[in-house]
Design a protein around this motif. Structure first.
Motif, PDB file in Angstrom:
ATOM      1  N   LYS A 121      62.426   8.089 -13.414  1.00 41.21           N
ATOM      2  CA  LYS A 121      62.985   9.427 -13.210  1.00 41.21           C
ATOM      3  C   LYS A 121      62.235  10.455 -14.069  1.00 41.21           C
ATOM      4  CE  LYS A 121      67.153   8.152 -14.298  1.00 41.21           C
ATOM      5  NZ  LYS A 121      68.626   8.174 -14.519  1.00 41.21           N
ATOM      6  N   THR A 122      61.955  11.598 -13.465  1.00 44.34           N
ATOM      7  CA  THR A 122      61.248  12.671 -14.153  1.00 44.34           C
ATOM      8  C   THR A 122      61.877  13.998 -13.785  1.00 44.34           C
ATOM      9  OG1 THR A 122      59.177  11.425 -14.055  1.00 44.34           O
ATOM     10  CG2 THR A 122      59.005  13.765 -14.520  1.00 44.34           C
ATOM     11  N   SER A 123      62.088  14.850 -14.764  1.00 45.41           N
ATOM     12  CA  SER A 123      62.613  16.178 -14.489  1.00 45.41           C
ATOM     13  C   SER A 123      61.473  17.105 -14.064  1.00 45.41           C
ATOM     14  CB  SER A 123      63.293  16.750 -15.734  1.00 45.41           C
ATOM     15  OG  SER A 123      62.323  17.098 -16.710  1.00 45.41           O
ATOM     16  N   SER A 124      61.818  18.252 -13.510  1.00 47.99           N
ATOM     17  CA  SER A 124      60.832  19.288 -13.245  1.00 47.99           C
ATOM     18  C   SER A 124      60.255  19.784 -14.571  1.00 47.99           C
ATOM     19  CB  SER A 124      61.485  20.444 -12.489  1.00 47.99           C
ATOM     20  OG  SER A 124      60.577  21.501 -12.286  1.00 47.99           O
ATOM     21  N   PHE A 125      58.966  20.130 -14.561  1.00 48.29           N
ATOM     22  CA  PHE A 125      58.383  20.626 -15.805  1.00 48.29           C
ATOM     23  C   PHE A 125      58.943  22.016 -16.113  1.00 48.29           C
ATOM     24  CE2 PHE A 125      55.665  23.438 -13.424  1.00 48.29           C
ATOM     25  CZ  PHE A 125      55.237  24.379 -14.353  1.00 48.29           C
ATOM     26  N   ASN A 126      58.882  22.383 -17.388  1.00 51.29           N
ATOM     27  CA  ASN A 126      59.263  23.719 -17.813  1.00 51.29           C
ATOM     28  C   ASN A 126      58.361  24.120 -18.971  1.00 51.29           C
ATOM     29  OD1 ASN A 126      60.627  26.131 -17.838  1.00 51.29           O
ATOM     30  ND2 ASN A 126      62.660  25.237 -18.155  1.00 51.29           N
ATOM     31  N   TYR A 127      58.502  25.350 -19.423  1.00 50.20           N
ATOM     32  CA  TYR A 127      57.644  25.845 -20.508  1.00 50.20           C
ATOM     33  C   TYR A 127      58.384  26.927 -21.282  1.00 50.20           C
ATOM     34  CZ  TYR A 127      56.901  29.526 -17.070  1.00 50.20           C
ATOM     35  OH  TYR A 127      57.111  30.518 -16.155  1.00 50.20           O
ATOM     36  N   TYR A 128      57.914  27.166 -22.512  1.00 51.59           N
ATOM     37  CA  TYR A 128      58.496  28.232 -23.331  1.00 51.59           C
ATOM     38  C   TYR A 128      57.497  28.627 -24.408  1.00 51.59           C
ATOM     39  CZ  TYR A 128      62.061  31.053 -25.637  1.00 51.59           C
ATOM     40  OH  TYR A 128      62.771  32.095 -26.159  1.00 51.59           O
ATOM     41  N   TYR A 129      57.309  29.944 -24.592  1.00 53.31           N
ATOM     42  CA  TYR A 129      56.367  30.458 -25.581  1.00 53.31           C
ATOM     43  C   TYR A 129      57.026  31.573 -26.380  1.00 53.31           C
ATOM     44  CZ  TYR A 129      52.657  27.825 -23.359  1.00 53.31           C
ATOM     45  OH  TYR A 129      51.886  26.794 -22.861  1.00 53.31           O
ATOM     46  N   THR A 130      56.628  31.683 -27.646  1.00 57.90           N
ATOM     47  CA  THR A 130      57.158  32.728 -28.511  1.00 57.90           C
ATOM     48  C   THR A 130      56.039  33.353 -29.336  1.00 57.90           C
ATOM     49  OG1 THR A 130      57.654  31.095 -30.240  1.00 57.90           O
ATOM     50  CG2 THR A 130      59.436  31.680 -28.750  1.00 57.90           C
ATOM     51  N   ASN A 131      56.179  34.641 -29.622  1.00 62.02           N
ATOM     52  CA  ASN A 131      55.337  35.332 -30.590  1.00 62.02           C
ATOM     53  C   ASN A 131      56.077  35.395 -31.921  1.00 62.02           C
ATOM     54  OD1 ASN A 131      53.072  35.824 -29.087  1.00 62.02           O
ATOM     55  ND2 ASN A 131      53.368  38.029 -28.923  1.00 62.02           N
ATOM     56  N   LEU A 132      55.353  35.180 -33.018  1.00 62.20           N
ATOM     57  CA  LEU A 132      55.984  35.107 -34.331  1.00 62.20           C
ATOM     58  C   LEU A 132      55.217  35.960 -35.335  1.00 62.20           C
ATOM     59  CD1 LEU A 132      55.909  31.209 -34.501  1.00 62.20           C
ATOM     60  CD2 LEU A 132      57.730  32.570 -33.509  1.00 62.20           C
ATOM     61  N   ALA A 133      55.963  36.636 -36.212  1.00 62.10           N
ATOM     62  CA  ALA A 133      55.331  37.359 -37.316  1.00 62.10           C
ATOM     63  C   ALA A 133      55.149  36.466 -38.533  1.00 62.10           C
ATOM     64  CB  ALA A 133      56.170  38.582 -37.684  1.00 62.10           C
ATOM     65  N   LEU A 144      61.285  24.569 -33.135  1.00 56.65           N
ATOM     66  CA  LEU A 144      62.316  24.086 -32.230  1.00 56.65           C
ATOM     67  C   LEU A 144      63.520  25.019 -32.191  1.00 56.65           C
ATOM     68  CD1 LEU A 144      63.192  21.820 -30.315  1.00 56.65           C
ATOM     69  CD2 LEU A 144      64.090  20.581 -32.306  1.00 56.65           C
ATOM     70  N   GLU A 145      63.708  25.802 -33.242  1.00 55.16           N
ATOM     71  CA  GLU A 145      64.894  26.657 -33.338  1.00 55.16           C
ATOM     72  C   GLU A 145      64.633  28.080 -32.856  1.00 55.16           C
ATOM     73  OE1 GLU A 145      67.445  24.954 -33.874  1.00 55.16           O
ATOM     74  OE2 GLU A 145      66.286  23.207 -34.499  1.00 55.16           O
ATOM     75  N   LEU A 146      63.471  28.349 -32.306  1.00 56.35           N
ATOM     76  CA  LEU A 146      63.141  29.706 -31.890  1.00 56.35           C
ATOM     77  C   LEU A 146      63.615  29.976 -30.464  1.00 56.35           C
ATOM     78  CD1 LEU A 146      59.509  29.930 -33.297  1.00 56.35           C
ATOM     79  CD2 LEU A 146      61.585  30.882 -34.311  1.00 56.35           C
ATOM     80  N   GLY A 147      64.260  31.111 -30.272  1.00 59.29           N
ATOM     81  CA  GLY A 147      64.643  31.535 -28.933  1.00 59.29           C
ATOM     82  C   GLY A 147      65.424  30.477 -28.176  1.00 59.29           C
ATOM     83  N   MET A 148      64.993  30.200 -26.945  1.00 60.12           N
ATOM     84  CA  MET A 148      65.666  29.241 -26.073  1.00 60.12           C
ATOM     85  C   MET A 148      64.999  27.869 -26.090  1.00 60.12           C
ATOM     86  SD  MET A 148      66.565  31.525 -22.685  1.00 60.12           S
ATOM     87  CE  MET A 148      67.504  30.169 -21.954  1.00 60.12           C
ATOM     88  N   GLN A 149      64.107  27.614 -27.029  1.00 62.59           N
ATOM     89  CA  GLN A 149      63.322  26.384 -26.993  1.00 62.59           C
ATOM     90  C   GLN A 149      64.194  25.131 -26.962  1.00 62.59           C
ATOM     91  OE1 GLN A 149      59.421  25.655 -27.269  1.00 62.59           O
ATOM     92  NE2 GLN A 149      60.751  24.343 -26.079  1.00 62.59           N
ATOM     93  N   ARG A 150      65.109  24.974 -27.917  1.00 58.33           N
ATOM     94  CA  ARG A 150      65.945  23.774 -27.959  1.00 58.33           C
ATOM     95  C   ARG A 150      66.814  23.659 -26.702  1.00 58.33           C
ATOM     96  NH1 ARG A 150      68.142  20.001 -31.472  1.00 58.33           N
ATOM     97  NH2 ARG A 150      67.105  20.867 -33.316  1.00 58.33           N
ATOM     98  N   ALA A 151      67.397  24.762 -26.275  1.00 60.29           N
ATOM     99  CA  ALA A 151      68.282  24.724 -25.108  1.00 60.29           C
ATOM    100  C   ALA A 151      67.537  24.257 -23.865  1.00 60.29           C
ATOM    101  CB  ALA A 151      68.888  26.107 -24.875  1.00 60.29           C
TER     102      ALA A 151
END
Length: 431
Positions: free
Chosen positions: A178-190, A197-204
């Motif tokens: 079993k494999t889920s659909s791929f997803n992605y997430y990117y953030t800009n940081l100062a 892992l705790e930035l934005g929606m990454q963990r969720a």
């Protein structure tokens, strides 16, 4: 960069330009790459760029090169002037008038390479230990530094020195076959003060990928509510600007809103801004590609269309005011008065959408596509993950049927977006 830009500007004037502008930029990127949960590459990339614009007898010539040495600049100037001579006169072409010249310092103190590696390694280890079914297919952890100058023959000179971190990954969950659909997430940081892992929606989003290993079909055809998450900005907000507010649809006259300035166009719960100067936006635009200092501005305020997203050329072409910036990627939607939990409770049957794949709508605003990485909402609760499910709606009409805008806002360093509940969407599943 100032020296190079001013040299190129002077060369264009000496070559006969009536008006001219140029932008010189030098960038550096230090980057760690990860593939299949393993570090594979550390590299440094350099990016030089010079963009020139010449106006001669109302005709425009433009060129862009990736070298900044004198010989290359001189050749680019000659080419640009020659292109202008072959152009067609257009009264809408112009350059920015002189205002207050400024230097912008957006540096964050340089790259802490050791800490960047440490945070990337920590992220991989946390995902391995806490979410063992997740496969990180690809990841980048990078530091970007840019020095950019814009100058024109009206005397405008802007410079920015810009530094920021960026981190993101593409991922999917695996369990046996079993494999889920791929997803992605990117953030800009100062800075690197927080675990990635705790930035934005990454963990969720990672946790939801694991839940997506056992999806079900949406049963039947249903016209009802959807909740669009901040991770799905392209489904609504970028599409809205591209199709109804940007240069092309306004110049072509295809926008449904071309005559709607200062009139209600969407539900009054919605206020949409471009906010590159917001303190939570990292590395936001400070001056536009056509030579104006950037300011935050409202596209839509309390449902009323307040501005189009027009460049100087498009503003001259259409007669509408120019936009306050060109940074449509630095989007902000003001939070509403509804808690996300209450928003979910108000949906009897619908879906929560994290990703959407579909063609851009035509002038009518009709959209049809596939909801991915999405979940069924039944009786006010989020239940099972869904297999890819067809949704269709009219973009203009559905934004007049806003049920709620969440109090919660997600910040990924690019945007500040809440969750939005819309009604009147056709959801098509198994018959």
């Amino acid at each position: 960069m100032k020296e190079i830009a001013l040299y190129a500007l002077d060369a264009m004037k000496k070559a006969g330009a009536d008006k001219a502008s140029c932008q010189a930029s030098q960038g550096r990127k230090d980057e760690f790459n990860v593939e299949a949960n393993k570090f594979t590459l550390l590299r440094t990339l350099f990016d030089d760029s010079l963009s020139l614009k010449v106006l001669k007898d109302g005709k425009k010539g433009t060129t862009t090169i990736n070298k900044l040495d004198k010989e290359s600049v001189d050749k680019a100037v000659a080419d640009c002037v020659a292109l202008a001579a072959q152009g067609t006169p257009d009264e809408a072409e112009d350059i920015a008038p002189l205002a207050t010249n400024r230097d912008f310092d957006q540096r964050v103190g340089g790259c802490d390479t050791a800490k960047l590696f440490s945070r990337a390694k920590e992220y991989l280890e946390q995902v391995r230990d806490e979410l063992p079914k997740i496969m990180i297919e690809g990841m980048t952890a990078e530091f970007n530094a840019n020095n950019t100058t814009y100058a024109n023959t009206n005397g405008v000179v802007f410079n920015t020195q810009n530094e920021y971190y960026n981190a993101g990954s593409t991922f999917q969950a695996n369990e046996g076959e079993k494999t889920s659909s791929f997803n992605y997430y990117y953030t800009n940081l100062a800075n690197l003060d927080k675990p990635l892992l705790e930035l934005g929606m990454q963990r969720a989003l990672l946790e939801e990928s694991v839940r997506s290993l056992n999806p079900r079909m949406f049963e039947g055809k249903h016209v009802g509510k959807i909740i669009v998450t901040p991770a799905c900005a392209d489904m609504l907000w970028y599409t809205l600007i591209d199709c109804f507010l940007h240069d092309f649809p306004m110049i072509q006259g295809t926008s449904r809103w071309k005559d709607a300035l200062n009139t209600p166009v969407v539900h009054p719960k919605l206020t949409l801004r471009n906010s590159p100067l917001h303190p939570l936006v990292v590395g936001g635009e400070r001056f536009t590609p056509d030579g104006f200092e950037s300011v935050n501005y409202d596209l839509i305020k309390d449902g009323v269309l307040k501005s189009f997203a027009l460049s100087l050329y498009a503003a001259n072409k259409t007669g509408h005011p120019r936009a306050g910036n060109a940074a449509i990627w630095n989007m902000e939607i003001l939070p509403g008065d509804m808690a996300l939990a209450d928003m979910i409770k108000g949906v009897d049957k619908g879906i929560l959408i994290n990703r959407f794949s579909g063609a851009s709508p035509g002038p009518s605003g009709d959209i049809s596509g596939v909801a991915k990485n999405s979940f069924l909402i039944e009786n006010g609760k989020i239940s099972d993950a869904l297999v890819e499910t067809m949704v269709s709606f009219n973009l203009v009409d559905v934004l007049q049927n806003v049920i709620g805008v969440s109090q919660e806002v997600n910040n990924d360093g690019y945007t500040l977006l809440p969750w939005v509940c819309l009604d009147g969407v056709t959801i098509s599943g198994a018959s």
